[in-house]
Design a protein around this motif. Sequence first.
Motif, mmCIF file in Angstrom:
data_model
loop_
_atom_site.group_PDB
_atom_site.id
_atom_site.type_symbol
_atom_site.label_atom_id
_atom_site.label_comp_id
_atom_site.label_asym_id
_atom_site.label_seq_id
_atom_site.Cartn_x
_atom_site.Cartn_y
_atom_site.Cartn_z
ATOM 1 N N GLU A 9 25.142 10.335 61.964
ATOM 2 C CA GLU A 9 24.708 10.432 60.561
ATOM 3 C C GLU A 9 25.873 10.105 59.612
ATOM 4 N N PHE A 10 27.065 10.606 59.912
ATOM 5 C CA PHE A 10 28.240 10.284 59.092
ATOM 6 C C PHE A 10 28.467 8.773 59.091
ATOM 7 N N ARG A 11 28.325 8.147 60.241
ATOM 8 C CA ARG A 11 28.546 6.701 60.344
ATOM 9 C C ARG A 11 27.535 5.918 59.511
ATOM 10 N N ARG A 12 26.329 6.461 59.363
ATOM 11 C CA ARG A 12 25.310 5.816 58.515
ATOM 12 C C ARG A 12 25.503 6.146 57.036
ATOM 13 N N THR A 13 25.943 7.355 56.732
ATOM 14 C CA THR A 13 25.984 7.871 55.363
ATOM 15 C C THR A 13 27.190 7.415 54.558
ATOM 16 N N PHE A 14 28.353 7.372 55.197
ATOM 17 C CA PHE A 14 29.583 7.090 54.464
ATOM 18 C C PHE A 14 30.016 5.644 54.708
ATOM 19 N N PRO A 15 29.844 4.775 53.702
ATOM 20 C CA PRO A 15 30.142 3.355 53.904
ATOM 21 C C PRO A 15 31.625 3.051 54.094
#
Length: 146
Positions: A9-15
């Motif tokens: 989720e972090f990899r998807r959320t934080f560009p």
Amino acid sequence: MSFSALLAEFRRTFPQQGSFKLSPGGSIKAAVAEHDVPNEFGVYLISLISGSRLDLVYVGKAGTVKASGSWKEQGIAKRLANRQRRESRSIFFRRLIAERELDGLHFEWFVTFNGETRVLPALAEAELLQAYFNDHGRLPELNECT
């Protein structure tokens, strides 16, 4: 949520994010510069590399917000090259790699607070630590209180 699901989720959320490897004998300051790690506020993970295996040993944050809304000046790049257990991280990481005969260390970072993203690093760090604790019943090895 499991740690691996939260990390995805972090990899998807934080560009604004990245990762790099610190090889035996390498300099953390040089690696941070070479991989353009920003000095912005966020979280980072440190894993041991042994063969093809990664073992998470630390979850950290860079950036502390004051009650006034201003920030203590230490972003991810400076934090990665600062101190660990009261010694320079350069020395600490070299010794850790040598003593454990590792293939290196893997670093992954996420900018969680800037103009477009506004998640406090302390919250992001706490979420990662909670998920890790839920999965393992303990914190990562180097996240100990001293």
